[in-house]
Design an enzyme around this catalytic site. Structure first.
Site, PDB file in Angstrom:
ATOM      1  N   LYS A 195       9.659   7.085 -10.781  1.00 21.51           N
ATOM      2  CA  LYS A 195       8.951   8.365 -10.889  1.00 21.51           C
ATOM      3  C   LYS A 195       9.945   9.533 -10.801  1.00 21.51           C
ATOM      4  CE  LYS A 195       4.651   6.369  -9.303  1.00 21.51           C
ATOM      5  NZ  LYS A 195       3.643   6.109  -8.271  1.00 21.51           N
ATOM      6  N   GLN A 212       2.684   7.525  -2.271  1.00 21.64           N
ATOM      7  CA  GLN A 212       2.763   6.176  -2.832  1.00 21.64           C
ATOM      8  C   GLN A 212       1.943   5.194  -1.989  1.00 21.64           C
ATOM      9  OE1 GLN A 212       4.201   5.492  -5.773  1.00 21.64           O
ATOM     10  NE2 GLN A 212       3.596   3.360  -5.648  1.00 21.64           N
ATOM     11  N   ASP A 267      -2.498  12.138  -8.959  1.00 18.94           N
ATOM     12  CA  ASP A 267      -2.960  10.755  -9.099  1.00 18.94           C
ATOM     13  C   ASP A 267      -4.427  10.707  -9.539  1.00 18.94           C
ATOM     14  OD1 ASP A 267      -1.207   8.612  -8.754  1.00 18.94           O
ATOM     15  OD2 ASP A 267      -1.126   8.882  -6.575  1.00 18.94           O
TER      16      ASP A 267
HETATM   17  N1  GUN Z   1       0.553   2.229  -5.981  1.00 20.36           N
HETATM   18  C1  GUN Z   1       0.261   1.460  -7.057  1.00 20.36           C
HETATM   19  N2  GUN Z   1      -0.189   2.220  -8.074  1.00 20.36           N
HETATM   20  C2  GUN Z   1      -0.199   3.489  -7.630  1.00 20.36           C
HETATM   21  C3  GUN Z   1      -0.556   4.734  -8.223  1.00 20.36           C
HETATM   22  O1  GUN Z   1      -0.992   4.846  -9.374  1.00 20.36           O
HETATM   23  N3  GUN Z   1      -0.398   5.832  -7.425  1.00 20.36           N
HETATM   24  C4  GUN Z   1       0.047   5.750  -6.151  1.00 20.36           C
HETATM   25  N4  GUN Z   1       0.140   6.868  -5.454  1.00 20.36           N
HETATM   26  N5  GUN Z   1       0.388   4.625  -5.575  1.00 20.36           N
HETATM   27  C5  GUN Z   1       0.262   3.500  -6.306  1.00 20.36           C
END
Ligand code: GUN
Length: 283
Positions: free
Chosen positions: A53, A97, A120
Protein backbone atom coordinates in the site's frame (compact mmCIF):
# COMPACT_ATOMS: atom_id res chain seq x y z
CA UNK A 1 -12.36 -20.09 -25.84
CA UNK A 2 -12.25 -18.09 -22.62
CA UNK A 3 -11.04 -14.50 -22.21
CA UNK A 4 -8.62 -13.78 -19.40
CA UNK A 5 -9.37 -10.66 -17.32
CA UNK A 6 -5.95 -9.14 -16.79
CA UNK A 7 -6.16 -7.40 -13.40
CA UNK A 8 -2.49 -6.53 -13.40
CA UNK A 9 -2.69 -4.61 -16.68
CA UNK A 10 -5.94 -2.91 -15.73
CA UNK A 11 -4.51 -1.92 -12.35
CA UNK A 12 -1.49 -0.34 -14.06
CA UNK A 13 -3.71 1.62 -16.44
CA UNK A 14 -5.86 2.85 -13.58
CA UNK A 15 -2.84 3.81 -11.46
CA UNK A 16 -1.64 6.05 -14.29
CA UNK A 17 -5.07 7.73 -14.44
CA UNK A 18 -5.06 8.15 -10.65
CA UNK A 19 -1.52 9.57 -10.75
CA UNK A 20 -2.70 12.27 -13.16
CA UNK A 21 -5.69 13.02 -10.91
CA UNK A 22 -3.43 13.31 -7.86
CA UNK A 23 -1.04 15.59 -9.75
CA UNK A 24 -3.90 17.88 -10.78
CA UNK A 25 -5.26 17.99 -7.22
CA UNK A 26 -1.85 18.84 -5.77
CA UNK A 27 -1.30 21.65 -8.30
CA UNK A 28 -4.75 23.12 -7.80
CA UNK A 29 -4.86 22.90 -4.02
CA UNK A 30 -1.20 23.48 -3.19
CA UNK A 31 -1.00 20.47 -0.92
CA UNK A 32 -0.34 16.75 -1.11
CA UNK A 33 -2.98 14.07 -0.67
CA UNK A 34 -2.28 12.04 2.48
CA UNK A 35 -3.09 8.44 3.39
CA UNK A 36 -2.41 7.08 6.89
CA UNK A 37 -1.88 3.33 7.17
CA UNK A 38 -1.98 1.90 10.69
CA UNK A 39 -0.47 -1.52 11.39
CA UNK A 40 -0.68 -2.96 14.88
CA UNK A 41 1.63 -5.93 15.47
CA UNK A 42 3.66 -8.00 13.07
CA UNK A 43 1.32 -10.33 11.22
CA UNK A 44 3.45 -11.33 8.18
CA UNK A 45 0.62 -11.13 5.61
CA UNK A 46 -0.44 -7.71 6.96
CA UNK A 47 3.15 -6.50 6.75
CA UNK A 48 3.24 -7.42 3.05
CA UNK A 49 -0.12 -5.73 2.38
CA UNK A 50 0.94 -2.56 4.20
CA UNK A 51 4.26 -2.45 2.36
CA UNK A 52 2.43 -2.75 -0.96
CA UNK A 53 0.00 0.00 0.00
CA UNK A 54 2.87 2.36 0.87
CA UNK A 55 4.57 1.47 -2.43
CA UNK A 56 1.38 2.17 -4.39
CA UNK A 57 1.09 5.59 -2.72
CA UNK A 58 4.58 6.50 -3.93
CA UNK A 59 3.68 5.33 -7.43
CA UNK A 60 0.64 7.62 -7.73
CA UNK A 61 2.07 10.60 -5.79
CA UNK A 62 0.07 10.22 -2.56
CA UNK A 63 1.97 10.98 0.66
CA UNK A 64 1.78 7.99 2.96
CA UNK A 65 1.94 8.13 6.73
CA UNK A 66 2.88 4.65 7.94
CA UNK A 67 2.07 4.18 11.62
CA UNK A 68 3.45 1.05 13.23
CA UNK A 69 2.31 0.13 16.72
CA UNK A 70 3.47 -2.84 18.77
CA UNK A 71 1.27 -5.93 19.16
CA UNK A 72 0.97 -5.09 22.87
CA UNK A 73 -0.56 -1.64 22.26
CA UNK A 74 -3.56 -0.86 24.42
CA UNK A 75 -7.04 0.02 23.15
CA UNK A 76 -6.47 3.59 24.38
CA UNK A 77 -3.18 3.90 22.47
CA UNK A 78 -4.68 2.76 19.17
CA UNK A 79 -7.77 4.90 19.67
CA UNK A 80 -5.54 7.88 20.49
CA UNK A 81 -3.64 7.48 17.24
CA UNK A 82 -6.80 7.16 15.13
CA UNK A 83 -8.28 10.27 16.79
CA UNK A 84 -5.10 12.21 16.11
CA UNK A 85 -5.16 11.16 12.42
CA UNK A 86 -8.86 11.99 12.20
CA UNK A 87 -8.29 15.64 13.04
CA UNK A 88 -5.13 16.01 10.93
CA UNK A 89 -6.00 18.21 7.93
CA UNK A 90 -3.18 16.75 5.83
CA UNK A 91 -4.69 13.28 5.97
CA UNK A 92 -7.45 12.40 3.53
CA UNK A 93 -7.71 8.70 4.24
CA UNK A 94 -7.17 6.44 7.24
CA UNK A 95 -6.74 2.70 6.95
CA UNK A 96 -6.37 0.41 9.93
CA UNK A 97 -4.99 -2.88 8.65
CA UNK A 98 -7.05 -5.90 9.72
CA UNK A 99 -6.99 -8.23 11.54
CA UNK A 100 -6.08 -6.39 14.74
CA UNK A 101 -4.61 -8.32 17.69
CA UNK A 102 -7.38 -10.17 19.54
CA UNK A 103 -7.26 -8.09 22.74
CA UNK A 104 -8.35 -4.98 20.80
CA UNK A 105 -11.94 -4.02 19.99
CA UNK A 106 -11.64 -3.55 16.21
CA UNK A 107 -15.21 -2.31 15.69
CA UNK A 108 -14.75 0.42 18.27
CA UNK A 109 -11.48 1.52 16.64
CA UNK A 110 -12.92 1.51 13.10
CA UNK A 111 -15.90 3.58 14.29
CA UNK A 112 -13.51 6.41 15.17
CA UNK A 113 -12.53 6.88 11.52
CA UNK A 114 -14.58 9.79 10.12
CA UNK A 115 -16.83 8.75 7.21
CA UNK A 116 -15.07 11.12 4.82
CA UNK A 117 -11.67 9.52 5.60
CA UNK A 118 -12.97 5.94 5.55
CA UNK A 119 -11.08 4.84 2.41
CA UNK A 120 -11.81 1.17 3.17
CA UNK A 121 -15.54 1.93 2.94
CA UNK A 122 -16.23 -0.18 6.05
CA UNK A 123 -18.12 2.38 8.14
CA UNK A 124 -21.80 2.08 8.92
CA UNK A 125 -22.49 5.30 7.04
CA UNK A 126 -20.65 4.23 3.89
CA UNK A 127 -22.12 0.70 3.87
CA UNK A 128 -25.58 2.16 4.57
CA UNK A 129 -25.23 4.59 1.67
CA UNK A 130 -24.08 1.76 -0.59
CA UNK A 131 -27.19 -0.23 0.25
CA UNK A 132 -29.29 2.82 -0.62
CA UNK A 133 -27.38 3.25 -3.89
CA UNK A 134 -26.06 6.65 -2.84
CA UNK A 135 -22.67 8.15 -3.59
CA UNK A 136 -20.11 6.89 -1.03
CA UNK A 137 -16.67 5.37 -0.48
CA UNK A 138 -16.93 1.69 -1.49
CA UNK A 139 -14.87 -1.23 -0.15
CA UNK A 140 -11.83 -1.67 -2.39
CA UNK A 141 -12.00 -5.31 -3.44
CA UNK A 142 -15.63 -5.43 -4.61
CA UNK A 143 -15.26 -1.99 -6.21
CA UNK A 144 -12.22 -3.35 -8.09
CA UNK A 145 -14.31 -6.26 -9.37
CA UNK A 146 -16.91 -3.79 -10.69
CA UNK A 147 -14.18 -1.84 -12.51
CA UNK A 148 -12.97 -5.09 -14.10
CA UNK A 149 -16.46 -5.96 -15.35
CA UNK A 150 -16.93 -2.40 -16.61
CA UNK A 151 -13.60 -2.17 -18.45
CA UNK A 152 -14.11 -5.54 -20.12
CA UNK A 153 -17.56 -4.44 -21.32
CA UNK A 154 -19.35 -7.21 -19.42
CA UNK A 155 -23.04 -6.42 -19.13
CA UNK A 156 -24.52 -6.78 -15.63
CA UNK A 157 -28.06 -5.47 -16.10
CA UNK A 158 -30.62 -8.28 -15.94
CA UNK A 159 -27.95 -10.96 -15.43
CA UNK A 160 -28.04 -13.58 -12.72
CA UNK A 161 -25.13 -13.00 -10.34
CA UNK A 162 -24.11 -15.38 -7.57
CA UNK A 163 -21.72 -14.29 -4.82
CA UNK A 164 -20.17 -17.03 -2.69
CA UNK A 165 -19.29 -15.54 0.71
CA UNK A 166 -21.09 -12.96 2.87
CA UNK A 167 -18.26 -11.09 4.62
CA UNK A 168 -18.66 -7.42 5.44
CA UNK A 169 -15.44 -6.69 3.51
CA UNK A 170 -16.22 -8.48 0.24
CA UNK A 171 -19.38 -10.62 -0.07
CA UNK A 172 -22.00 -8.17 1.17
CA UNK A 173 -20.72 -5.02 -0.59
CA UNK A 174 -20.15 -7.12 -3.76
CA UNK A 175 -23.78 -8.24 -3.71
CA UNK A 176 -24.95 -4.63 -3.18
CA UNK A 177 -22.85 -3.31 -6.07
CA UNK A 178 -24.16 -5.99 -8.42
CA UNK A 179 -27.73 -5.30 -7.27
CA UNK A 180 -27.22 -1.55 -7.79
CA UNK A 181 -26.04 -2.41 -11.32
CA UNK A 182 -29.37 -4.21 -11.94
CA UNK A 183 -28.26 -7.84 -11.62
CA UNK A 184 -30.47 -10.44 -9.94
CA UNK A 185 -28.27 -11.38 -7.01
CA UNK A 186 -27.99 -14.52 -4.88
CA UNK A 187 -25.60 -14.63 -1.92
CA UNK A 188 -24.40 -18.10 -0.94
CA UNK A 189 -22.65 -19.07 2.30
CA UNK A 190 -21.77 -22.01 4.51
CA UNK A 191 -25.40 -22.76 5.34
CA UNK A 192 -26.64 -22.61 1.72
CA UNK A 193 -28.41 -25.76 0.55
CA UNK A 194 -27.58 -26.95 -2.98
CA UNK A 195 -24.70 -24.55 -3.49
CA UNK A 196 -23.87 -26.25 -6.80
CA UNK A 197 -27.40 -25.69 -8.14
CA UNK A 198 -27.26 -22.02 -7.13
CA UNK A 199 -23.88 -21.54 -8.80
CA UNK A 200 -24.99 -23.29 -11.98
CA UNK A 201 -27.59 -20.56 -12.50
CA UNK A 202 -24.97 -17.79 -12.44
CA UNK A 203 -24.15 -15.68 -15.48
CA UNK A 204 -21.64 -13.94 -13.22
CA UNK A 205 -20.10 -16.01 -10.42
CA UNK A 206 -17.98 -14.28 -7.77
CA UNK A 207 -16.19 -16.43 -5.22
CA UNK A 208 -14.92 -14.86 -1.98
CA UNK A 209 -14.66 -17.62 0.60
CA UNK A 210 -10.95 -18.38 0.94
CA UNK A 211 -10.89 -22.08 0.07
CA UNK A 212 -8.47 -23.42 -2.54
CA UNK A 213 -10.01 -25.03 -5.63
CA UNK A 214 -13.50 -24.77 -4.12
CA UNK A 215 -15.23 -23.82 -7.39
CA UNK A 216 -15.06 -26.74 -9.82
CA UNK A 217 -16.26 -27.12 -13.43
CA UNK A 218 -19.49 -28.90 -12.43
CA UNK A 219 -20.57 -25.73 -10.58
CA UNK A 220 -20.12 -23.39 -13.55
CA UNK A 221 -22.58 -22.71 -16.36
CA UNK A 222 -21.27 -22.77 -19.93
CA UNK A 223 -20.32 -19.17 -20.90
CA UNK A 224 -20.31 -17.80 -17.34
CA UNK A 225 -18.09 -14.94 -16.14
CA UNK A 226 -16.04 -16.20 -13.17
CA UNK A 227 -14.39 -13.77 -10.75
CA UNK A 228 -12.03 -15.25 -8.17
CA UNK A 229 -11.47 -13.12 -5.07
CA UNK A 230 -9.69 -15.91 -3.16
CA UNK A 231 -6.11 -15.50 -1.91
CA UNK A 232 -5.09 -18.92 -0.63
CA UNK A 233 -2.04 -21.15 -0.51
CA UNK A 234 -2.23 -24.59 -2.10
CA UNK A 235 -0.63 -27.77 -0.70
CA UNK A 236 2.76 -26.63 -2.09
CA UNK A 237 2.49 -23.15 -0.58
CA UNK A 238 1.74 -21.56 -3.95
CA UNK A 239 -0.69 -18.64 -4.15
CA UNK A 240 -4.05 -19.74 -5.54
CA UNK A 241 -7.65 -18.60 -5.62
CA UNK A 242 -11.00 -20.21 -4.76
CA UNK A 243 -11.49 -21.42 -8.33
CA UNK A 244 -9.93 -24.54 -9.80
CA UNK A 245 -8.73 -22.45 -12.74
CA UNK A 246 -7.43 -25.20 -15.06
CA UNK A 247 -10.56 -27.23 -14.58
CA UNK A 248 -13.04 -24.35 -14.92
CA UNK A 249 -11.53 -22.01 -17.54
CA UNK A 250 -12.86 -23.69 -20.68
CA UNK A 251 -16.45 -23.27 -19.54
CA UNK A 252 -16.08 -19.51 -19.05
CA UNK A 253 -16.56 -16.54 -21.33
CA UNK A 254 -14.33 -14.54 -18.96
CA UNK A 255 -12.26 -15.59 -15.96
CA UNK A 256 -9.80 -13.88 -13.59
CA UNK A 257 -6.51 -15.59 -12.71
CA UNK A 258 -4.85 -15.73 -9.26
CA UNK A 259 -2.37 -14.12 -8.99
CA UNK A 260 -2.82 -11.23 -11.44
CA UNK A 261 -6.60 -10.89 -11.22
CA UNK A 262 -8.57 -9.19 -8.47
CA UNK A 263 -5.55 -8.77 -6.15
CA UNK A 264 -3.77 -5.93 -8.01
CA UNK A 265 -7.10 -4.09 -8.33
CA UNK A 266 -7.68 -3.91 -4.57
CA UNK A 267 -4.76 -1.61 -3.75
CA UNK A 268 -5.44 0.42 -6.89
CA UNK A 269 -8.96 1.05 -5.63
CA UNK A 270 -7.52 2.17 -2.30
CA UNK A 271 -5.55 4.83 -4.22
CA UNK A 272 -8.74 5.68 -6.13
CA UNK A 273 -10.72 6.05 -2.88
CA UNK A 274 -8.02 8.24 -1.34
CA UNK A 275 -8.17 10.57 -4.35
CA UNK A 276 -11.99 10.58 -4.16
CA UNK A 277 -11.80 11.34 -0.46
CA UNK A 278 -9.47 14.31 -1.07
CA UNK A 279 -11.69 15.65 -3.85
CA UNK A 280 -14.75 15.42 -1.63
CA UNK A 281 -13.09 17.07 1.35
CA UNK A 282 -11.94 20.04 -0.79
CA UNK A 283 -9.55 21.28 1.89
N1 GUN B 1 -7.14 -6.99 5.69
C1 GUN B 1 -7.48 -7.78 4.63
N2 GUN B 1 -8.11 -7.06 3.69
C2 GUN B 1 -8.20 -5.80 4.16
C3 GUN B 1 -8.74 -4.59 3.64
O1 GUN B 1 -9.31 -4.51 2.54
N3 GUN B 1 -8.60 -3.49 4.44
C4 GUN B 1 -8.01 -3.54 5.65
N4 GUN B 1 -7.95 -2.42 6.36
N5 GUN B 1 -7.49 -4.63 6.16
C5 GUN B 1 -7.59 -5.76 5.42
Amino acid sequence: MYNLIDGKKLAQEMREEIRLGVEEFTKKNGREIGLAVVLVGQDPASQVYVRNKIKACAEVGIKSYAKYLSAESTQAEVEGLVKELSSDKNIDGILVQLPLPKHLDADKILRLIPTDKDVDGFSEENTGKLSMNEDCLVACTPNGVMKMLERYGIEIKGKKAVVIGRSNIVGKPMAMLLLNADATVTVCHSKTRDLKEECLRADILVSAIGKSKFVTADMVKEGAVVIDVGMNRDENGKLCGDVDFENVKDKCSYITPVPGGVGPMTITMLMYNTLQSALRRKI
